[in-house]
Design a protein around this motif. Structure first.
Motif, PDB file in Angstrom:
ATOM      1  N   GLY A  66       0.847  -1.196   0.000  1.00 50.43           N
ATOM      2  CA  GLY A  66       0.000   0.000   0.000  1.00 50.43           C
ATOM      3  C   GLY A  66       0.875   1.235   0.000  1.00 50.43           C
ATOM      4  O   GLY A  66       2.087   1.169   0.203  1.00 50.43           O
ATOM      5  N   ASN A 146      -5.818   4.752   6.113  1.00 47.29           N
ATOM      6  CA  ASN A 146      -5.312   4.740   4.742  1.00 47.29           C
ATOM      7  C   ASN A 146      -5.929   5.857   3.918  1.00 47.29           C
ATOM      8  O   ASN A 146      -5.252   6.560   3.175  1.00 47.29           O
ATOM      9  CB  ASN A 146      -5.682   3.418   4.068  1.00 47.29           C
ATOM     10  N   GLU A 189      -5.413  -5.500  -7.375  1.00 52.96           N
ATOM     11  CA  GLU A 189      -4.107  -5.521  -6.723  1.00 52.96           C
ATOM     12  C   GLU A 189      -3.013  -5.950  -7.693  1.00 52.96           C
ATOM     13  O   GLU A 189      -1.909  -5.404  -7.677  1.00 52.96           O
ATOM     14  CB  GLU A 189      -4.134  -6.469  -5.516  1.00 52.96           C
ATOM     15  N   GLY A 355      -4.621  -0.758  -0.846  1.00 59.31           N
ATOM     16  CA  GLY A 355      -4.428  -0.991   0.579  1.00 59.31           C
ATOM     17  C   GLY A 355      -5.758  -0.952   1.312  1.00 59.31           C
ATOM     18  O   GLY A 355      -6.063  -1.801   2.152  1.00 59.31           O
TER      19      GLY A 355
END
Lengths: 556, 124
Positions: A66, A146, A189, A355
């Motif tokens: 992340g 985040n 991802e 993330g």
């Protein structure tokens, strides 16, 4: 997360925004296209346990890559120097290999759908519920952290208002996870992994040229920061002083063994990727395939941190307001022309969203599968749980967005929270490791080990360290010590409680304890999986040897 | 719909059985979900997405590299970083598309067959 300095504004233009826009469209497209694949709750939570190992492996490493990790490790590079490689080579790699070779057979073979669910089978409902609730709360709060971190980075780099960034990123994550479940999280991802590399590799190359190559870089750092700064182990003798505030023993035991094993082997946001693999062999290979890129990532994360220190020697001091976290944005501003700059912004934003998505997709699984279904509303048709998971995703993202707005007023509290949640992994690891290897460990021992280990880490951090009862030079050093304390206390409590309580009957432990076999574990390898380069032992030991070899140039 | 209901009755309960502590019931439940799972059959191949995105990115950034101004070159230490990054991304994108072409996704066996296959070992 700290505020980024003023004056980091990037000179982005229409070209950069076009590249960013294309990424958003593609991510949304993945969500819509993956929707057709979701029929059962298993599709939504674990992609139907059907993905190939290279995809789950890259998702495994990307879920950890992340933006807070990227900016944070570059910051550590600028602050602590080459010591930062310990997080990778002595920290992550052995733990990932251990997960693949030793623990995955139990996780995958027992067909659990989450890490807490393993506790349900091994110990029973009390430790199951405790760890599920802790995990669900921390996942959603960390998603908020985040989001907030992303908002301040984008505000500094692009001049976006914080709420704009929070709402846009939150909305996209919500959309693609609600639609496609874990499959869209994993696919995004994998995509993010390549985009972030396409951003970091050019950044490192141009940066190295700027400071005169690796030779020029280490010469300049040695003359300004001293000899030890560009080595991995110099100055880590017990009692000697180094920027990290830790000695070789706390590095190897605290960071390398306890903290990293705790994080990599029990953090469901990671393990979930391996559980979605299509068979036992692919499940085992997931963390092992991830280990190889992980070994090389410091080259494009820590090195830019070092370069930033040469370019702006006052970084991290009061003088010009630049902080260590600004290392990578600084290089982006000074070295990248439009075009690659757009890729870098996209990569950073993609990393933030991935993330957060990793946290949200593990949150909806644990909440639905481990809290709602067994304890709130049992025995509903499977469709009911798919719908619940989708609703929970929306609620989770909304809470995360709320947390981000709250965090913007309490940034220090959020830092504490994140440290706090890092304590939960170590006690969980103790409970797993003892429960997996010692058949007699009782259900009560699981629960009390978890609780006492967590309490011990918190007492060490907030009382012994923060109140100055014992002297530890840095936050990082204190984290290492807290982990060791949590491990020892949790283990002792488990042993003591085991001897005074009643163990589970052996026949209920099949496939959950070392030395037993579940029906799923006997499954023969699929065609092609017996190829030599797919053997888990070879991949695992290969990664360990490669990581050890990486230390050589920095040790002598 | 009826089919699904029967499926569930056959295993005795819904998604999380009361007998969660009984490993055999749990394993059977997950295997049942695996049989009805749609991911293997309906999920598109991610190589297509990676390949497509990187070809598009590669072309855009390469063109930016060809048209690079002196200012751009100076900023990046005289390296035409757009050109090289663009070509690199283009190569990665093409690699994924070629890989997809050479070994396409193997379509999974039809549901009934799959059910029979994974059902057999249990009977034994």
């Amino acid at each position: 997360m700290t505020y980024l300095a003023e004056g980091l504004r990037l000179e982005t233009n229409a070209l950069d925004y076009t590249l960013l826009g294309i990424y958003f469209v593609v991510v949304l497209g993945i969500g819509f296209a993956a929707r057709a694949s979701v029929k059962t709750s298993l599709d939504f939570f674990l992609s139907g346990r059907s993905l190939p190992a290279w995809i789950t492996g890259l998702a495994f490493v990307a879920a950890n890559l992340g933006a807070t990790e990227i900016l944070g490790m570059a910051a550590n590079g600028a602050q602590y120097g080459v010591y930062t490689v310990h997080w990778y080579w002595v920290g992550a790699i052995p733990a990932m290999v251990f997960l693949g070779l030793v623990m995955m057979p139990f996780y995958y073979g027992s067909k659990v759908r989450s890490v807490p669910e393993f506790l349900l089978h091994r110990f029973g409902p009390s430790s199951h519920l405790l760890s599920s609730v802790i995990f669900a709360v921390s996942a959603v709060l960390i998603a908020g952290v985040n989001l907030y971190a992303m908002a301040i980075v984008l505000e500094a780099l692009l001049g976006w208002e914080q709420w704009v960034a929070i709402v846009i990123a939150g909305f996209f994550v919500l959309a693609y996870i609600t639609l496609g479940g874990l499959s869209s999280a994993i696919y995004t991802e994998v995509l993010q992994f390549f985009v972030i590399l396409a951003a970091l590799i050019p950044l490192t190359i141009v940066g190295l040229k700027h400071v005169g190559g690796w030779g020029g870089l280490s010469d300049k750092l040695t003359s300004s920061q001293g000899e030890a700064f560009t080595t991995a182990w110099d100055g880590t003798g017990i009692g000697s002083d180094n920027p990290l505030g830790a000695n070789w023993l706390t590095i190897v035991l605290g960071l390398g063994f306890v903290m990293s094993f705790g994080y990599w082997t029990t953090n469901f946001a990671e393990v979930q990727r391996a559980l979605s693999a299509k068979n036992m062999s692919a499940g085992q290979r997931t963390p092992l395939i991830a280990a190889f890129p992980k070994i090389l990532i410091p080259m494009v994360v820590v090195v830019p941190g070092l370069i930033a220190l040469v370019m702006e020697p006052t970084i991290g001091t009061e003088e010009n307001g630049l902080q260590y976290n600004d290392a990578i944005p600084l290089l982006m501003r000074d070295l990248l022309p439009n075009g690659v700059l757009g890729i870098a912004v996209t990569g950073l934003l993609a990393a933030f969203m991935a993330g957060m998505a990793a946290n949200i997709s593990s949150f909806n699984t644990v909440f639905t599968n481990d809290i709602y279904a067994p304890y709130v509303k049992k025995d509903q048709p499977d469709e009911h749980y798919v719908l619940t998971a989708r609703v929970v995703t929306v609620v989770g993202v909304l809470i995360g967005m709320g947390t981000a707005f709250i965090a913007s007023t309490f940034s220090n509290i959020m830092n504490y929270l994140q440290t706090l949640f890092s304590f939960f992994n170590v006690p969980l690891f103790v409970v797993f490791i003892i429960g997996m290897f010692w058949k007699r460990t009782t259900p009560a021992a699981g629960f009390w080990g978890l609780l006492s280990g967590t309490a011990a880490a918190m007492v060490n951090y907030f009382y012994f360290y923060k109140q100055g009862v014992i002297d530890i030079p840095s936050d990082q050093g204190a984290n290492f010590v807290s982990s060791i304390v949590a491990f020892v206390v949790g283990a002792l409590v488990m042993v003591v409680v085991t001897f005074v309580t009643k163990p589970k009957p052996v026949e209920q432990l099949a496939g959950l304890v070392y030395g037993t076999v579940s029906p799923g574990m006997a499954e023969a390898p699929a065609e092609g999986d017996d190829a030599w380069y797919r053997r888990p032992a070879l991949l695992g030991w290969g990664a360990i040897i490669l990581a050890a070899a990486c230390y050589v140039p920095f040790s002598f | 719909m009826n089919d699904k209901q029967n499926d569930q009755n056959a295993t005795g309960d819904g998604a999380v059985p009361d007998t969660a502590h009984d490993p055999a019931a749990h394993i059977q439940e997950v295997e049942d979900l695996e049989r009805r799972s749609n991911t293997a059959a309906r999920l598109f191949d991610v190589r297509r997405i990676i390949g497509g995105l990187f070809v598009v990115y590669g072309v855009i950034v390469t063109v930016a590299g060809i048209l690079a101004s002196d200012e751009d070159l100076d900023k990046a230490e005289g390296i035409n970083i757009n050109l090289w990054t663009g070509l690199g991304m283009l190569a990665l994108g093409v690699f994924f598309l070629v890989w997809l072409r050479l070994s396409p996704t193997i379509p999974p066996p039809p549901p009934e067959e799959a059910a029979a296959e994974s059902g057999d070992p249990l009977v034994k």
